[in-house]
Design an enzyme around this catalytic site. Structure first.
Site, PDB file in Angstrom:
ATOM      1  N   ASP A  79      51.612  23.236  57.574  1.00  0.00           N
ATOM      2  CA  ASP A  79      50.483  23.102  58.262  1.00  0.00           C
ATOM      3  C   ASP A  79      50.665  23.987  59.931  1.00  0.00           C
ATOM      4  O   ASP A  79      49.900  24.827  60.282  1.00  0.00           O
ATOM      5  CB  ASP A  79      50.293  21.665  59.035  1.00  0.00           C
ATOM      6  CG  ASP A  79      48.661  21.342  58.823  1.00  0.00           C
ATOM      7  OD1 ASP A  79      47.841  22.318  58.742  1.00  0.00           O
ATOM      8  OD2 ASP A  79      48.482  20.146  58.897  1.00  0.00           O
ATOM      9  N   ARG A 272      50.576   8.950  55.258  1.00  0.00           N
ATOM     10  CA  ARG A 272      48.981   8.600  54.635  1.00  0.00           C
ATOM     11  C   ARG A 272      48.931   7.250  53.731  1.00  0.00           C
ATOM     12  O   ARG A 272      49.827   7.157  53.014  1.00  0.00           O
ATOM     13  CB  ARG A 272      48.610   9.978  53.610  1.00  0.00           C
ATOM     14  CG  ARG A 272      48.683  11.150  54.549  1.00  0.00           C
ATOM     15  CD  ARG A 272      48.290  12.234  53.677  1.00  0.00           C
ATOM     16  NE  ARG A 272      49.566  12.894  53.086  1.00  0.00           N
ATOM     17  CZ  ARG A 272      49.596  13.992  52.352  1.00  0.00           C
ATOM     18  NH1 ARG A 272      48.499  14.787  52.525  1.00  0.00           N
ATOM     19  NH2 ARG A 272      50.868  14.501  51.947  1.00  0.00           N
TER      20      ARG A 272
END
Length: 320
Positions: A79, A272
């Site tokens: 990312d 997550r």
């Protein structure tokens, strides 16, 4: 292992907050800087500001060429690495050529056999959002164009029947959608029918899920929030019909505070799916979205000569 456990507990307790809890991470400084740099670059910020950001990013670049979400972490991630490559390339590709090339080598090193890219090290599962980010970064340099078709095929295979993608590092499904959409534009139009279909299905899903107030929620039917709307606006800015983009922009304007910051819900998730809030990212992604919209805005010819400001309207032309 007593000493290892004691050291770990001491480190954790240093970050315990007044409410007794502990944050997922102590900061996301590098990731926030990357996104803010891209947004400021698209908004036409002064060169000295952008180069100051770039020099900081070069300073915290890892020995392997990648970047992590914070300068306190040693494990680089896709990312941050891809975002930094895009920012440095857009700012000054010659000046930062060495940093860009090292970053792309680090990115290629984690590429999966399926053509996709994971968040972290080689051999870990490829992800749709990270693959879209990698496509956007690799597209800046010609020497890696042979990696784009298999990455695009992986991305197209990840798309679900409703046009969305598996969850990424955002609570909003629109995050992966806008990055996948950008991965198909504009120089991939010569790609396969599957890639064309993927792009069209992304646009169709977004246009069909806009709320009555002009904004977008994290999921279909959810109340509008600013950061999800910013993600959607990046896609809407490239469509023929200017009305949805204008309505989304109108919603964003209602969420702006007097100091210029934007009100929104927590968006990032990790591990997550636990959410954590980084307010500056809402400001940065909103600015990034407005930067995508700006090329479609033109001064109105109806404003009178005595007006102190120039009104603007969305250009009704074919999207680039």
């Amino acid at each position: 292992m007593d000493s290892v456990v004691d050291a770990g507990l001491s480190t954790a307790l240093r970050h315990q907050r007044e409410d007794g809890g502990l944050p997922f991470v102590t900061d996301t400084d590098t990731w926030s800087t990357v996104v803010a740099g891209l947004a400021l670059g698209g908004a036409g910020a002064p060169g000295e500001v952008l180069h100051r950001i770039a020099r900081h990013l070069v300073h915290v670049q890892h020995a392997n060429g990648g970047w992590s979400y914070t300068d306190h972490a040693e494990l680089s991630d896709t990312d941050c690495t891809t975002g930094a490559v895009e920012f440095l390339h857009q700012l000054a590709p010659v000046t930062y050529r060495d940093a860009i090339e090292r970053a792309l080598d680090a990115l290629v090193a984690v590429r999966g056999d399926d053509g996709g890219f994971p968040t972290y090290g080689a051999g870990t599962p490829s992800e749709a959002c990270m693959t879209a980010a990698a496509i956007n970064a690799l597209s800046t340099q010609g020497r890696h164009h042979h990696l784009l078709p298999p990455a695009l095929r992986f991305l197209a295979d990840c798309q679900m029947p409703d046009g969305s993608f598996p969850p990424g590092w955002s609570s909003s499904r629109l995050h992966t959608l806008f990055r996948a959409y950008l991965a198909t534009r504009p120089h991939h139009r010569q790609s396969s029918l599957a890639v064309h279909d993927m792009s069209g299905r992304i646009a169709g899903l977004v246009q069909s899920t806009q709320n009555a107030d002009g904004g977008f929620g994290q999921r279909d039917g959810a109340s509008s929030d600013a950061i999800s709307t910013a993600y959607a606006l990046i896609i809407l800015a490239g469509q023929r019909d200017p009305a949805p983009a204008a309505q989304a922009t109108g919603y964003l304007l209602t969420q702006q505070r007097p100091d210029g910051s934007i009100i929104s819900v927590p968006d990032m998730v990790g591990p997550r799916p636990f959410p954590y809030h980084v307010p500056v990212l809402t400001d940065a992604f909103t600015l990034l979205a407005l930067g995508h919209l700006t090329p479609r805005i033109r001064p109105s010819r109806t404003a009178g000569p005595g007006r102190q400001h120039r009104s603007a309207q969305l250009a009704k032309r074919t999207a680039p």
